[in-house]
Design a protein around this motif. Structure first.
Motif, PDB file in Angstrom:
ATOM      1  N   GLY A  37       0.777  -1.239   0.000  1.00  0.00           N
ATOM      2  CA  GLY A  37       0.000   0.000   0.000  1.00  0.00           C
ATOM      3  C   GLY A  37       0.803   1.281   0.000  1.00  0.00           C
ATOM      4  N   PHE A  38       2.111   1.208  -0.318  1.00  0.00           N
ATOM      5  CA  PHE A  38       2.903   2.432  -0.439  1.00  0.00           C
ATOM      6  C   PHE A  38       2.458   3.209  -1.674  1.00  0.00           C
ATOM      7  CE2 PHE A  38       5.746   0.239   2.426  1.00  0.00           C
ATOM      8  CZ  PHE A  38       6.424   1.247   3.091  1.00  0.00           C
ATOM      9  N   THR A  39       2.775   4.501  -1.689  1.00  0.00           N
ATOM     10  CA  THR A  39       2.539   5.367  -2.834  1.00  0.00           C
ATOM     11  C   THR A  39       3.875   5.859  -3.352  1.00  0.00           C
ATOM     12  OG1 THR A  39       0.425   6.112  -1.932  1.00  0.00           O
ATOM     13  CG2 THR A  39       1.451   7.526  -3.597  1.00  0.00           C
ATOM     14  N   LYS A  40       4.063   5.791  -4.663  1.00  0.00           N
ATOM     15  CA  LYS A  40       5.294   6.310  -5.260  1.00  0.00           C
ATOM     16  C   LYS A  40       5.194   7.825  -5.296  1.00  0.00           C
ATOM     17  CE  LYS A  40       6.001   5.743  -9.652  1.00  0.00           C
ATOM     18  NZ  LYS A  40       6.372   5.301 -11.003  1.00  0.00           N
ATOM     19  N   THR A  41       6.189   8.504  -4.688  1.00  0.00           N
ATOM     20  CA  THR A  41       6.175   9.967  -4.642  1.00  0.00           C
ATOM     21  C   THR A  41       7.270  10.602  -5.492  1.00  0.00           C
ATOM     22  OG1 THR A  41       7.569  10.033  -2.665  1.00  0.00           O
ATOM     23  CG2 THR A  41       5.171   9.971  -2.324  1.00  0.00           C
ATOM     24  N   PHE A  42       8.229   9.789  -5.953  1.00  0.00           N
ATOM     25  CA  PHE A  42       9.336  10.315  -6.760  1.00  0.00           C
ATOM     26  C   PHE A  42       9.963   9.173  -7.530  1.00  0.00           C
ATOM     27  CE2 PHE A  42      13.898  11.140  -7.292  1.00  0.00           C
ATOM     28  CZ  PHE A  42      13.872  12.384  -7.930  1.00  0.00           C
ATOM     29  N   GLU A  43      10.406   9.477  -8.749  1.00  0.00           N
ATOM     30  CA  GLU A  43      11.200   8.517  -9.508  1.00  0.00           C
ATOM     31  C   GLU A  43      12.254   9.275 -10.282  1.00  0.00           C
ATOM     32  OE1 GLU A  43       8.951   7.740 -13.714  1.00  0.00           O
ATOM     33  OE2 GLU A  43       8.228   6.587 -12.007  1.00  0.00           O
ATOM     34  N   ASN A  44      13.354   8.582 -10.588  1.00  0.00           N
ATOM     35  CA  ASN A  44      14.456   9.223 -11.286  1.00  0.00           C
ATOM     36  C   ASN A  44      15.086   8.222 -12.249  1.00  0.00           C
ATOM     37  OD1 ASN A  44      16.321  11.249 -11.913  1.00  0.00           O
ATOM     38  ND2 ASN A  44      17.771  10.520 -10.392  1.00  0.00           N
ATOM     39  N   PHE A  50      15.546   4.634  -9.578  1.00  0.00           N
ATOM     40  CA  PHE A  50      15.414   5.035  -8.176  1.00  0.00           C
ATOM     41  C   PHE A  50      14.004   5.545  -7.952  1.00  0.00           C
ATOM     42  CE2 PHE A  50      15.512   8.324  -4.884  1.00  0.00           C
ATOM     43  CZ  PHE A  50      16.065   7.616  -3.829  1.00  0.00           C
ATOM     44  N   VAL A  51      13.372   5.112  -6.857  1.00  0.00           N
ATOM     45  CA  VAL A  51      12.044   5.615  -6.500  1.00  0.00           C
ATOM     46  C   VAL A  51      11.970   5.845  -4.998  1.00  0.00           C
ATOM     47  CG1 VAL A  51      10.856   4.496  -8.428  1.00  0.00           C
ATOM     48  CG2 VAL A  51      10.989   3.332  -6.249  1.00  0.00           C
ATOM     49  N   ILE A  52      11.110   6.769  -4.631  1.00  0.00           N
ATOM     50  CA  ILE A  52      10.786   7.012  -3.223  1.00  0.00           C
ATOM     51  C   ILE A  52       9.332   6.613  -3.019  1.00  0.00           C
ATOM     52  CG2 ILE A  52      10.486   8.746  -1.411  1.00  0.00           C
ATOM     53  CD1 ILE A  52      12.768  10.328  -2.681  1.00  0.00           C
ATOM     54  N   LEU A  53       9.101   5.843  -1.969  1.00  0.00           N
ATOM     55  CA  LEU A  53       7.766   5.383  -1.614  1.00  0.00           C
ATOM     56  C   LEU A  53       7.408   5.887  -0.228  1.00  0.00           C
ATOM     57  CD1 LEU A  53       8.197   1.648  -2.677  1.00  0.00           C
ATOM     58  CD2 LEU A  53       7.168   3.486  -4.013  1.00  0.00           C
ATOM     59  N   LYS A  54       6.131   6.192  -0.022  1.00  0.00           N
ATOM     60  CA  LYS A  54       5.667   6.615   1.298  1.00  0.00           C
ATOM     61  C   LYS A  54       4.350   5.942   1.625  1.00  0.00           C
ATOM     62  CE  LYS A  54       7.897  11.102   1.434  1.00  0.00           C
ATOM     63  NZ  LYS A  54       7.764  12.528   1.677  1.00  0.00           N
ATOM     64  N   LYS A  55       4.174   5.665   2.907  1.00  0.00           N
ATOM     65  CA  LYS A  55       2.892   5.204   3.459  1.00  0.00           C
ATOM     66  C   LYS A  55       2.857   5.668   4.901  1.00  0.00           C
ATOM     67  CE  LYS A  55       0.044   1.144   4.481  1.00  0.00           C
ATOM     68  NZ  LYS A  55      -1.198   1.847   4.271  1.00  0.00           N
ATOM     69  N   ASP A  56       1.893   6.482   5.214  1.00  0.00           N
ATOM     70  CA  ASP A  56       1.780   7.053   6.549  1.00  0.00           C
ATOM     71  C   ASP A  56       3.110   7.721   6.910  1.00  0.00           C
ATOM     72  OD1 ASP A  56      -0.876   6.014   6.688  1.00  0.00           O
ATOM     73  OD2 ASP A  56      -0.069   4.078   7.292  1.00  0.00           O
TER      74      ASP A  56
END
Length: 127
Positions: A37-44, A50-56
Protein backbone atom coordinates in the motif's frame (compact mmCIF):
# COMPACT_ATOMS: atom_id res chain seq x y z
CA UNK A 1 45.11 5.26 24.35
CA UNK A 2 42.07 7.49 24.53
CA UNK A 3 40.53 9.31 21.61
CA UNK A 4 39.42 12.89 21.97
CA UNK A 5 35.80 13.27 20.94
CA UNK A 6 35.04 16.69 19.50
CA UNK A 7 31.96 18.50 20.73
CA UNK A 8 28.91 17.67 18.71
CA UNK A 9 27.23 20.51 16.83
CA UNK A 10 23.69 21.33 17.89
CA UNK A 11 21.51 20.33 14.99
CA UNK A 12 18.19 18.73 14.27
CA UNK A 13 18.00 15.54 12.25
CA UNK A 14 15.32 15.17 9.59
CA UNK A 15 13.91 11.99 8.15
CA UNK A 16 16.05 8.95 7.55
CA UNK A 17 14.89 6.34 5.09
CA UNK A 18 16.37 2.98 4.17
CA UNK A 19 17.36 2.34 0.56
CA UNK A 20 16.74 -1.19 -0.61
CA UNK A 21 18.55 -2.60 -3.63
CA UNK A 22 16.22 -4.28 -6.13
CA UNK A 23 16.87 -6.18 -9.35
CA UNK A 24 13.62 -5.11 -11.05
CA UNK A 25 11.96 -1.78 -10.22
CA UNK A 26 8.56 -2.74 -11.69
CA UNK A 27 8.43 -6.00 -9.75
CA UNK A 28 9.45 -4.21 -6.55
CA UNK A 29 6.81 -1.53 -7.12
CA UNK A 30 4.15 -4.20 -7.63
CA UNK A 31 4.99 -5.56 -4.18
CA UNK A 32 5.49 -2.34 -2.22
CA UNK A 33 2.60 -0.47 -3.86
CA UNK A 34 0.05 -3.21 -4.58
CA UNK A 35 0.68 -5.53 -1.63
CA UNK A 36 1.87 -3.13 1.10
CA UNK A 37 0.00 0.00 0.00
CA UNK A 38 2.90 2.43 -0.44
CA UNK A 39 2.54 5.37 -2.83
CA UNK A 40 5.29 6.31 -5.26
CA UNK A 41 6.17 9.97 -4.64
CA UNK A 42 9.34 10.31 -6.76
CA UNK A 43 11.20 8.52 -9.51
CA UNK A 44 14.46 9.22 -11.29
CA UNK A 45 16.22 7.95 -14.38
CA UNK A 46 15.41 6.66 -17.84
CA UNK A 47 14.79 3.84 -17.39
CA UNK A 48 13.75 4.41 -13.79
CA UNK A 49 16.52 3.39 -11.42
CA UNK A 50 15.41 5.04 -8.18
CA UNK A 51 12.04 5.61 -6.50
CA UNK A 52 10.79 7.01 -3.22
CA UNK A 53 7.77 5.38 -1.61
CA UNK A 54 5.67 6.61 1.30
CA UNK A 55 2.89 5.20 3.46
CA UNK A 56 1.78 7.05 6.55
CA UNK A 57 5.01 7.98 8.43
CA UNK A 58 7.10 5.35 6.61
CA UNK A 59 9.43 6.23 3.74
CA UNK A 60 11.36 3.74 1.67
CA UNK A 61 13.77 4.19 -1.23
CA UNK A 62 14.28 1.57 -3.93
CA UNK A 63 17.44 1.59 -6.01
CA UNK A 64 18.02 -0.54 -9.10
CA UNK A 65 20.95 -2.95 -8.71
CA UNK A 66 20.62 -5.74 -11.31
CA UNK A 67 23.39 -7.83 -9.71
CA UNK A 68 21.97 -7.52 -6.16
CA UNK A 69 22.41 -10.58 -3.95
CA UNK A 70 20.24 -10.88 -0.83
CA UNK A 71 21.69 -10.39 2.62
CA UNK A 72 20.97 -12.46 5.71
CA UNK A 73 20.69 -9.24 7.71
CA UNK A 74 17.55 -7.17 8.22
CA UNK A 75 17.81 -4.04 6.09
CA UNK A 76 14.92 -2.09 7.61
CA UNK A 77 12.70 -2.08 10.69
CA UNK A 78 9.03 -1.18 10.26
CA UNK A 79 6.84 -0.28 13.23
CA UNK A 80 3.14 -0.99 12.68
CA UNK A 81 0.02 -0.82 14.80
CA UNK A 82 -1.02 -4.44 14.07
CA UNK A 83 1.80 -6.88 13.34
CA UNK A 84 -0.58 -9.85 13.33
CA UNK A 85 -2.72 -8.34 10.57
CA UNK A 86 0.31 -7.51 8.42
CA UNK A 87 1.81 -10.96 9.01
CA UNK A 88 -1.43 -12.67 7.98
CA UNK A 89 -1.81 -10.41 4.92
CA UNK A 90 1.74 -11.15 3.73
CA UNK A 91 1.36 -14.86 4.42
CA UNK A 92 -1.86 -14.98 2.37
CA UNK A 93 -0.09 -13.07 -0.44
CA UNK A 94 2.60 -15.78 -0.54
CA UNK A 95 5.39 -13.55 0.79
CA UNK A 96 8.24 -15.44 2.45
CA UNK A 97 8.18 -15.12 6.24
CA UNK A 98 11.74 -15.50 7.57
CA UNK A 99 10.98 -15.37 11.30
CA UNK A 100 7.54 -16.25 12.62
CA UNK A 101 5.29 -13.88 14.50
CA UNK A 102 6.16 -13.80 18.19
CA UNK A 103 6.04 -11.61 21.27
CA UNK A 104 9.53 -10.70 22.43
CA UNK A 105 10.59 -9.98 26.01
CA UNK A 106 11.72 -6.49 24.95
CA UNK A 107 8.11 -5.39 24.35
CA UNK A 108 7.49 -5.97 20.65
CA UNK A 109 5.32 -8.39 18.73
CA UNK A 110 7.10 -8.98 15.47
CA UNK A 111 8.26 -11.04 12.54
CA UNK A 112 10.66 -10.79 9.61
CA UNK A 113 9.73 -11.11 5.95
CA UNK A 114 11.68 -10.96 2.69
CA UNK A 115 10.63 -9.14 -0.45
CA UNK A 116 11.11 -10.69 -3.89
CA UNK A 117 14.77 -9.58 -3.91
CA UNK A 118 15.43 -11.21 -0.55
CA UNK A 119 15.58 -7.89 1.31
CA UNK A 120 14.66 -8.68 4.91
CA UNK A 121 12.34 -6.32 6.76
CA UNK A 122 11.85 -6.67 10.51
CA UNK A 123 8.30 -5.74 11.54
CA UNK A 124 7.40 -4.72 15.07
CA UNK A 125 4.39 -3.64 17.09
CA UNK A 126 4.78 -2.16 20.55
CA UNK A 127 3.00 -4.24 23.17
Amino acid sequence: MSVAIPSRPTLRFGRIAPTLPVTDIDRALAFYVDVLGFTKTFENGTPVGFVILKKDAAELHLSLHPAHKPSTQNLAHLLVDDATALHDHLDQAGIRIIKSLRDADYGLRGFVFADQDGNRIDVGQRL
